[in-house]
Design a protein around this motif. Sequence first.
Motif, PDB file in Angstrom:
ATOM      1  N   UNK A   1      14.346   8.062   4.398  1.00  0.00           N
ATOM      2  CA  UNK A   1      14.259   8.992   5.025  1.00  0.00           C
ATOM      3  C   UNK A   1      12.877   8.878   6.250  1.00  0.00           C
ATOM      4  N   UNK A   2      13.324   8.919   7.068  1.00  0.00           N
ATOM      5  CA  UNK A   2      12.237   8.570   7.916  1.00  0.00           C
ATOM      6  C   UNK A   2      11.266  10.436   7.591  1.00  0.00           C
ATOM      7  N   UNK A   3      10.123  10.040   7.679  1.00  0.00           N
ATOM      8  CA  UNK A   3       8.809  11.554   7.222  1.00  0.00           C
ATOM      9  C   UNK A   3       8.288  11.491   8.266  1.00  0.00           C
ATOM     10  N   UNK A   4       8.289  12.673   9.210  1.00  0.00           N
ATOM     11  CA  UNK A   4       6.947  13.639   9.820  1.00  0.00           C
ATOM     12  C   UNK A   4       6.381  13.265   9.738  1.00  0.00           C
ATOM     13  N   UNK A   5       5.717  13.992   8.892  1.00  0.00           N
ATOM     14  CA  UNK A   5       4.312  13.522   7.383  1.00  0.00           C
ATOM     15  C   UNK A   5       3.710  12.459   7.772  1.00  0.00           C
ATOM     16  N   UNK A   6       4.332  11.136   7.553  1.00  0.00           N
ATOM     17  CA  UNK A   6       3.393  10.056   6.826  1.00  0.00           C
ATOM     18  C   UNK A   6       3.466   9.533   8.740  1.00  0.00           C
ATOM     19  N   UNK A   7       3.853   9.723   9.655  1.00  0.00           N
ATOM     20  CA  UNK A   7       4.029   9.575  11.341  1.00  0.00           C
ATOM     21  C   UNK A   7       2.903  10.412  11.910  1.00  0.00           C
ATOM     22  N   UNK A   8       2.686  11.098  11.080  1.00  0.00           N
ATOM     23  CA  UNK A   8       1.456  12.216  11.919  1.00  0.00           C
ATOM     24  C   UNK A   8       0.455  11.719  11.073  1.00  0.00           C
ATOM     25  N   UNK A   9       0.318  11.595   9.981  1.00  0.00           N
ATOM     26  CA  UNK A   9      -1.124  11.075   9.571  1.00  0.00           C
ATOM     27  C   UNK A   9      -2.103   9.832   9.320  1.00  0.00           C
ATOM     28  N   UNK A  10      -0.944   8.814  10.584  1.00  0.00           N
ATOM     29  CA  UNK A  10      -1.721   7.652  10.951  1.00  0.00           C
ATOM     30  C   UNK A  10      -3.194   7.814  12.063  1.00  0.00           C
ATOM     31  N   UNK A  11      -3.883   7.035  11.590  1.00  0.00           N
ATOM     32  CA  UNK A  11      -3.571   5.435  10.677  1.00  0.00           C
ATOM     33  C   UNK A  11      -3.990   5.202   9.867  1.00  0.00           C
ATOM     34  N   UNK A  12      -4.688   6.578   9.549  1.00  0.00           N
ATOM     35  CA  UNK A  12      -5.415   6.080   7.669  1.00  0.00           C
ATOM     36  C   UNK A  12      -3.839   6.781   6.561  1.00  0.00           C
ATOM     37  N   UNK A  13      -3.067   6.566   6.508  1.00  0.00           N
ATOM     38  CA  UNK A  13      -2.242   7.075   5.173  1.00  0.00           C
ATOM     39  C   UNK A  13      -2.057   5.943   4.832  1.00  0.00           C
ATOM     40  N   UNK A  14      -2.321   5.306   4.527  1.00  0.00           N
ATOM     41  CA  UNK A  14      -2.420   4.048   3.109  1.00  0.00           C
ATOM     42  C   UNK A  14      -2.160   4.408   1.689  1.00  0.00           C
ATOM     43  N   UNK A  15      -1.674   3.974   0.458  1.00  0.00           N
ATOM     44  CA  UNK A  15      -1.079   4.891  -0.325  1.00  0.00           C
ATOM     45  C   UNK A  15      -2.189   6.402  -0.133  1.00  0.00           C
ATOM     46  N   UNK A  16      -0.778   6.778   0.040  1.00  0.00           N
ATOM     47  CA  UNK A  16      -0.462   8.519   0.064  1.00  0.00           C
ATOM     48  C   UNK A  16      -0.944   9.182  -1.207  1.00  0.00           C
ATOM     49  N   UNK A  17      -2.110  10.809  -1.378  1.00  0.00           N
ATOM     50  CA  UNK A  17      -1.594  10.763  -2.589  1.00  0.00           C
ATOM     51  C   UNK A  17      -0.250  11.667  -2.791  1.00  0.00           C
ATOM     52  N   UNK A  18      -0.017  11.398  -3.935  1.00  0.00           N
ATOM     53  CA  UNK A  18       1.590  12.511  -4.498  1.00  0.00           C
ATOM     54  C   UNK A  18       1.774  12.950  -5.321  1.00  0.00           C
ATOM     55  N   UNK A  19       2.472  13.725  -5.800  1.00  0.00           N
ATOM     56  CA  UNK A  19       2.099  14.470  -7.370  1.00  0.00           C
ATOM     57  C   UNK A  19       3.266  15.453  -7.190  1.00  0.00           C
ATOM     58  N   UNK A  20       3.825  15.102  -8.138  1.00  0.00           N
ATOM     59  CA  UNK A  20       5.520  15.649  -8.417  1.00  0.00           C
ATOM     60  C   UNK A  20       5.164  17.385  -9.166  1.00  0.00           C
TER      61      UNK A  20
ATOM     62  N   UNK B   1       1.043  -1.030   0.012  1.00  0.00           N
ATOM     63  CA  UNK B   1       0.057  -0.357  -0.050  1.00  0.00           C
ATOM     64  C   UNK B   1       0.588   1.303  -0.307  1.00  0.00           C
ATOM     65  N   UNK B   2       1.945   0.973  -0.721  1.00  0.00           N
ATOM     66  CA  UNK B   2       2.412   2.446  -0.971  1.00  0.00           C
ATOM     67  C   UNK B   2       2.084   3.517  -1.662  1.00  0.00           C
ATOM     68  N   UNK B   3       3.125   4.296  -2.509  1.00  0.00           N
ATOM     69  CA  UNK B   3       2.715   5.729  -3.553  1.00  0.00           C
ATOM     70  C   UNK B   3       4.428   5.481  -3.960  1.00  0.00           C
ATOM     71  N   UNK B   4       4.029   5.649  -5.386  1.00  0.00           N
ATOM     72  CA  UNK B   4       5.303   5.860  -6.288  1.00  0.00           C
ATOM     73  C   UNK B   4       5.420   7.204  -7.490  1.00  0.00           C
TER      74      UNK B   4
END
Length: 464
Positions: free
Chosen positions: A151-170, A108-111
């Motif tokens: 790299x550790x991510x404070x953002x992903x830590x803060x957005x638990x527990x519903x942070x699977x498949x984060x929506x990301x855009x370049x 359940x990661x994003x790329x």
Amino acid sequence: MGLQFQRSDNRPSVDPLQFNNHSALGALWDLKTSSVVKPLNVPSTEVRSGALLSNGTMVSVGGDSGAGVVNADNQAIRIFEPCLSPTGEDCTLFENLETHHLFERRWYASSIRIFDGSLMIVGGTHVTTPFYNVDPVNSFEFFPKKEGAPRPSPFLERSLPANLFPRIFALPDGRVFMVANNQSIIYDIEANTETILPDIPNSVCVTNPIDGSAILLPLSPPDFIPEVLVCGGTATDTIDSERPSTQTPALTQCSWIKLTEEGIMAGWQVEQMLEGRTMPELLHLPNGQILITNGGSTGADNTVLMPLYTPSLPLGRRISNKGMPTTNIPRMYHSSITLTPQGNFLIAGSSPNGSATMTGVKFPSEFRVETLDPPFMNAERPKLVSVPKKLAFGQKVSVPISIPRGLRTQDIKVSLMDLGFSTHAFHAGARLVFMDATISPVAAPIPFHAGVPLHKLPSSLTNI
């Protein structure tokens, strides 16, 4: 020709897609004949992510090795090189865990492809999570590798527990927009810093397991200012059990933000869809509109039809389903959709059950593939007469086009598109860029000239 994967667990014996007497987990699809060209031997599949490298190579990462078993395949990196064979000859998916693997197991990661043409892999979970992220991978990593550890991510830590498949855009400036749960940031890869953005209004969560979806709105000259749209999802106060109910109401909210200093200060602007949606998919149309389709109006039930979102209209009047086609095939969890070169949409899949199930359930596993035609498919459109196979960096180009009688040249736009990697209601890396092109009214066929050399586009756009 297109490449598609399907879910791996407990495929029925009636599965129409076979490879060496067992269910094939991938296939090459001929868009012209609407048929499978070649089943593919996919060593591992399901709940993976991926993206295209700048040379056209498709890379998929992580995922499930089958039947919900989390093992070393969750570190897999699979590579599919550009393949032009009409029969699928020598078109293969490469995977070798000894030579190509992630630092961490990611399900359940994003790329996405980033400014230098490489991949950034974000988040996920280590284990077969009971939907909420109980063993998170709160980190980033890259392919090809840039560093000796994630790299550790404070953002992903803060957005638990519903942070699977984060929506990301370049973004055009090389940074990355991220949204998970109801939180969002802009991440600077080179500085390793976060710019925290306003939360999505009304505590709406837009990532798995109570998904909405998100898309980067079309980028337009002269400034290519990025704007993000997120639609659907569920209120975060429903995160109170290990498995959400299929009847948890989805929300009608769409939220939009302009990623400029002034836009961030103004925050998210809100409008409402025609019905609530969970796991909707947002896709670009070549004309700059956004298709909203698939999913349900509750947790995993009550299918909904499809409207269009028109960013150029005033806020509050952007969503309509006028003239849109409909389908009688439910497209729920594990369904997918993509735009074809012809301009219509190819839709496949749906498997919301614990395993592939054909009988005794409301939404059986779906093996039918269909196309849906937006309204413009019924109109005569400009056609490219010829296009160069390669473009040098910074080169202007003239391309002859044929223009239907009665169509004004000022109504013609030229766009470049990346369709992204589609999984779980999110097309990671999808983008549409309108070119600064001009139409020269000379003898037919009429050429257009890119008004801005490619080297003057933001660097992250030249890798489309």
